[in-house]
Design an enzyme around this catalytic site. Structure first.
Site, short mmCIF file in Angstrom:
data_model
loop_
_atom_site.label_atom_id
_atom_site.label_comp_id
_atom_site.label_asym_id
_atom_site.label_seq_id
_atom_site.Cartn_x
_atom_site.Cartn_y
_atom_site.Cartn_z
CE LYS A 192 -81.41 51.98 12.58
NZ LYS A 192 -80.55 50.98 13.25
CB THR A 246 -89.51 41.40 2.89
OG1 THR A 246 -88.48 41.07 1.95
CG2 THR A 246 -90.80 41.69 2.13
N GLY A 249 -89.23 46.74 5.33
CA GLY A 249 -89.34 47.48 4.06
C GLY A 249 -90.79 47.85 3.78
CD GLU A 266 -81.10 47.12 -3.27
OE1 GLU A 266 -81.24 45.91 -3.50
OE2 GLU A 266 -80.91 47.97 -4.16
CB CYS A 300 -79.86 39.93 0.96
SG CYS A 300 -78.53 40.69 0.02
P1 NAD Z 1 -84.13 44.42 9.73
O1 NAD Z 1 -85.11 44.82 8.71
O2 NAD Z 1 -84.64 43.91 11.01
O3 NAD Z 1 -83.18 45.63 10.08
C1 NAD Z 1 -82.50 46.35 9.10
C2 NAD Z 1 -82.28 47.75 9.62
O4 NAD Z 1 -83.53 48.40 9.77
C3 NAD Z 1 -81.62 47.83 10.98
O5 NAD Z 1 -80.74 48.93 10.97
C4 NAD Z 1 -82.78 48.08 11.92
O6 NAD Z 1 -82.43 48.76 13.10
C5 NAD Z 1 -83.67 48.95 11.08
N1 NAD Z 1 -85.08 48.92 11.43
C6 NAD Z 1 -85.77 47.96 12.09
N2 NAD Z 1 -87.07 48.32 12.22
C7 NAD Z 1 -87.20 49.53 11.62
C8 NAD Z 1 -88.30 50.41 11.39
N3 NAD Z 1 -89.52 50.11 11.80
N4 NAD Z 1 -88.07 51.56 10.73
C9 NAD Z 1 -86.84 51.86 10.27
N5 NAD Z 1 -85.76 51.07 10.46
C10 NAD Z 1 -85.94 49.91 11.12
O7 NAD Z 1 -83.18 43.37 9.00
P2 NAD Z 1 -81.93 42.63 9.62
O8 NAD Z 1 -82.43 41.47 10.37
O9 NAD Z 1 -81.02 43.58 10.28
O10 NAD Z 1 -81.18 42.18 8.27
C11 NAD Z 1 -81.48 41.02 7.63
C12 NAD Z 1 -82.34 41.30 6.41
O11 NAD Z 1 -81.71 42.21 5.51
C13 NAD Z 1 -82.56 40.05 5.62
O12 NAD Z 1 -83.91 39.94 5.26
C14 NAD Z 1 -81.70 40.26 4.38
O13 NAD Z 1 -82.11 39.54 3.28
C15 NAD Z 1 -81.77 41.72 4.19
N6 NAD Z 1 -80.66 42.21 3.37
C16 NAD Z 1 -80.90 42.62 2.09
C17 NAD Z 1 -79.85 43.05 1.30
C18 NAD Z 1 -80.10 43.49 -0.12
O14 NAD Z 1 -79.26 44.15 -0.69
N7 NAD Z 1 -81.21 43.16 -0.73
C19 NAD Z 1 -78.56 43.08 1.80
C20 NAD Z 1 -78.35 42.65 3.10
C21 NAD Z 1 -79.42 42.23 3.88
#
Ligand code: NAD
Length: 796
Positions: A192, A246, A249, A266, A300
């Site tokens: 997704k 986080t 996650g 991640e 990130c």
């Molecule tokens: P997010 O957690 O809001 O969304 C990430 C993904 O999860 C999206 O596809 C979203 O639709 C989905 N999602 C949202 N709620 C969900 C739920 N309840 N259940 C399952 N899926 C759900 O994060 P974002 O704002 O899209 O991305 C930014 C974050 O990602 C930052 O915190 C960044 O640090 C992190 N990030 C980490 C890495 C890494 O490798 N550690 C890499 C890139 C980004």
């Protein structure tokens, strides 16, 4: 304008990349995109579509389908139907498919780069030079792992159907990081993409089908968090691999607790960028530009916390501000820009809000007067100085082009501030003194350390975090293990409901003739026997119901004391592998000196035959030898990524680990769980078999006559479920291993969300502790360690 004008000013005009092909592709899908399931797009149904915009202009780009639980169901079914055949075609055939995907990305590199820049708002220079080449590199590298799978991972099997969820900041690159290892090793995938940036995944899927990827192997379901949540909840998904915030996650960890789904997370970060006073300042300034203004800081592992040694701070800030004034913001398709647009107005508002909080908390804010295009979500490069390490902007992930700067005086202070974060994703260290830089790297709490460099990535070098930055690695051999499980574990069956009908009894039970031994055993904390805090004890009964003695009934306070003792024994983690090996051999020697005593105790308690008990003691001695052997042989690697330099994959202990032992084979299981952990430099708090704890309390004498420092192994007897709850919820415990009843696994996973500790649980499946393939060796050492990759570029 004359040539001499340009020569004098060094100004240059825009250099726009053509978007004709990308727009033509979008036009072909102007009715909207369905999901990509079973090798084809699903029909577009009106009423299910949502719009996706171009961040740089706010204009409409495409209509995309909001995935429902029924869509997820269909995609998971397609992935399930395809999985056996996909694994069955063998590593070489999968290698050919991955190679075809790599070549496909290279053939369509420009289309991908432009589409990604349009969809995300990032400069096409970055998508062209970084994202897309790294995508191809990932696919090539993992074509290689597919080819080598049968040889290099002979004792492993694929996990099955994988649900993958990615964020919007590197949409295509995150897709590649996720699908390349999963597919290479024989899994099938439902991915997704983020709701802001689904387009490059859809293009990838469409082209992958043309490149001959079998239907069902890769499925893409678009939608928002609700779609992601449906994927997480699906009962037929074997693993969730998540990259994102986080908070989400954490929700996913809670949602999947006890389900048996494996999980990699991640997550976010707040990575330090440490500049010592002997650094090459000009290089470090360019490093800062790459650290925090690459991808508008929406990275990130962005170097978001600048730590500068006090003596050079003013000069450093002055030079940095000068450099900031020369950054160019502009339309993403302009190849001359440094900064594009943030992903969306909501992200812009969030970044602005955090900057305002920083100012309100006393920070000085510098933003250069550079021009920003009208429209879109452009945010200027920002430097916050006079920031306190505990302030909001120094602790919260801003995820934008905002650098917060602090100073330090000494090496120790640098480390303290750097590690003062709930995150632990990455860190950069700048110093021309190689000894200093190499001493700092292991002391940093981070999964990746860049020396005199930043934001370097390669498919062969694992990437991932510690602490609240999540667990699991992407890339390299360690990344492959995230999509495999030991064949010996795949064969495990649910543990028999009652411990005395376990394999142990089957080994040749014969009621003991020995009388029960009366005794009240204490707890073992910090190298000493200690009374339980509640001054309570409980009776222990043998297999036949006869009283066998008493043990202390540990409580929450005892666990806390044990955790404190384990922390105080931190020096164990820094001790040499040679020393740890000797300690393990010596434990074996001491156990062997008491072998008859332990065998008698096992017979009396569990009712197995004398021969079976002797076999258990011998196996325990052998296991201690095995981990003594591994202690100085389970080592890291030197990677040679495509650059002038190396990346050292260093094996590090996880830290303080809570261990819940099962009832079967009470001595052997105890040793099998504790030995790999201490061999790798962890300190443990162990709750021994609830039913037969006296075997572990007898072990105190083995420990007391050993040369293991106090606090490395702490033992708290009592009710496993209660003690586990305290361990799993304890913020100073870095991992929990829970073996026994299924409910223990659920609690361990559910309660681990606070500090996102790693977990290793058995979901109530019984391990044959006598089977070395299942119960000994690298499988366990991998869980007892984490890899830190330290990048060291070299050359002038
Ligand atoms: P997010 O957690 O809001 O969304 C990430 C993904 O999860 C999206 O596809 C979203 O639709 C989905 N999602 C949202 N709620 C969900 C739920 N309840 N259940 C399952 N899926 C759900 O994060 P974002 O704002 O899209 O991305 C930014 C974050 O990602 C930052 O915190 C960044 O640090 C992190 N990030 C980490 C890495 C890494 O490798 N550690 C890499 C890139 C980004």
């Amino acid at each position: 304008m004359s040539v001499s004008h340009y020569f004098d000013t060094m100004d240059y005009g825009p250099a726009l990349e053509s978007d004709l092909d990308a727009r033509a592709w979008l036009a072909r899908h102007s009715d909207g995109f369905g999901h990509f399931i079973g090798g084809a797009f699903t029909p577009v149904a009106s009423g299910t579509l949502f719009d996706t915009q171009e961040p740089a202009t706010g204009k409409l780009l495409a209509h995309v389908t909001q995935g429902t639980p029924a869509d997820i169901d269909a995609a998971v079914a397609a992935a399930r139907a395809a999985q056996a055949a996909w694994f069955g075609i063998g590593g070489h055939a999968r290698a050919r498919h991955l190679y075809a995907l790599a070549r496909m990305v290279q053939r369509h590199a420009r289309l991908f780069a432009v589409l990604e820049a349009l969809d995300n708002g990032k400069p096409v220079r970055e998508t062209r030079d970084i994202d897309v080449p790294l995508v191809a590199r990932h696919l090539y590298h993992h074509a290689g792992w597919a080819q080598l799978q049968e040889r290099e991972f002979a004792d492993q099997v694929p996990v099955g159907v994988i649900g993958q969820i990615v964020p919007w900041n590197f949409p295509l690159l995150m897709l590649a990081w996720k699908i390349a290892p999963a597919l290479a090793l024989g899994n099938t995938v439902v991915l997704k993409p983020a709701e802001f940036t689904p387009l490059s995944a859809l293009l990838f899927a469409e082209l992958a089908a043309q490149a001959g990827l079998p239907p069902g192997v890769l499925n893409i379901v678009t939608g928002d968090g609700a779609t992601g949540a449906a994927l997480v909840a699906h009962p037929d998904v074997n693993k969730i691999a998540f990259t994102g915030s986080t908070d989400v996650g954490r929700q996913i960890r809670e949602q999947t607790a006890g389900s048996g789904k494996s999980l990699t997370l991640e997550l976010g970060g707040k990575s330090p960028f440490i500049v010592f006073d002997d650094a090459d300042i000009d290089a470090a300034i360019e490093g800062v530009v790459d650290a925090i203004w690459f991808n508008q800081g929406q990275v990130c592992c962005a170097g978001a916390r600048l730590l500068v040694q006090e003596g050079i701070a003013e000069d450093f800030y002055a030079r940095l501000k000068h450099r900031m004034g020369h950054l160019r913001a502009g339309t993403p398709l302009d190849k001359t820009i440094d900064l594009g647009s943030l992903i969306a107005p909501s992200q812009h508002a969030r970044v602005q809000k955090l900057v305002n909080i920083g100012i309100a908390e006393g920070a000085a804010c510098y933003q250069p007067t550079i021009s920003l295009p009208a429209g879109g979500s452009y945010f200027p490069p920002t430097l916050l100085t006079n920031v306190h390490p505990a302030s909001t902007v120094a602790t919260e992930e801003i995820f934008g082009p905002v650098l917060v700067a602090m100073t330090f005086r000494t090496y120790d202070e640098a480390l303290t501030i750097a590690n003062n974060s709930r995150y632990g994703l990455a860190a950069s260290v700048w110093s021309e003194t190689i000894g200093l830089a190499l001493a700092v790297a292991p002391a940093l709490k981070a999964g990746v350390v860049w020396i005199n460099s930043t934001n370097l990535f390669d498919a062969g070098v694992g990437f991932g975090g510690v602490r609240e930055s999540g667990y699991g690695r992407e890339g390299g051999r360690e990344g492959c293990y995230e999509y495999l499980k030991p064949a010996a574990w795949a064969r495990r069956q649910p543990r028999a409901a009652s411990a005395d009908t376990s394999a142990e009894t089957a080994r040749g039970a014969a009621a003991s003739q020995l009388p029960p031994v009366d005794r009240t055993a204490k707890l073992y904390i910090g190298g000493k026997q200690a009374r339980s805090d509640g001054e309570q004890s409980r009776g222990v009964f043998a297999f036949d119901g006869q009283p066998a003695g008493e043990v202390g009934l540990g409580n929450r306070k005892d666990i806390r004391n044990a955790v404190a003792a384990a922390h105080a024994a931190a020096a164990w983690s820094g001790t040499t592998a040679h020393r740890r090996a000797q300690a393990l051999y010596y434990l074996a020697e001491n156990l062997s000196a008491r072998a008859a005593e332990f065998a008698a105790r096992i017979v009396a308690l569990t009712g197995v035959s004398a021969a079976a008990a002797e076999q258990e003691v011998d196996a325990s001695i052998s296991r201690l030898f095995a981990y003594g052997a591994w202690a100085d042989k389970y080592e890291g690697a030197v990677h040679v990524p495509p650059m002038r330099g190396v990346a050292l994959a260093m094996v590090e202990p996880v830290g303080v680990v809570g261990v819940i032992c099962p009832d079967e084979a009470p001595l052997l299981a105890f040793v099998s769980l504790v030995a790999p952990l201490i061999a790798m430099g962890n300190r443990v708090v162990v709750v021994p078999s609830e039913r037969y704890p006296l075997v572990a309390t007898d072990f105190y004498q083995v420990l007391e006559t050993s040369d293991l420092p106090g606090g490395v192994i702490n033992i708290v007897t009592g009710a496993a479920a209660t003690l586990l709850d305290t361990l799993a919820a304890h913020d100073d415990v870095d991992a929990v291993w829970a073996f026994g009843a299924p409910a223990l696994s659920t609690s361990a996973e559910r309660l681990s969300t606070g500090n996102l500790k790693r977990t290793l649980v058995d979901y109530g499946l019984a391990t044959d502790w006598h089977d070395a393939l299942a119960a000994e060796g690298p499988v366990w050492l991998r869980h007892a360690t984490q890899i830190k990759n330290v990048w060291i570029p070299y050359g002038e």
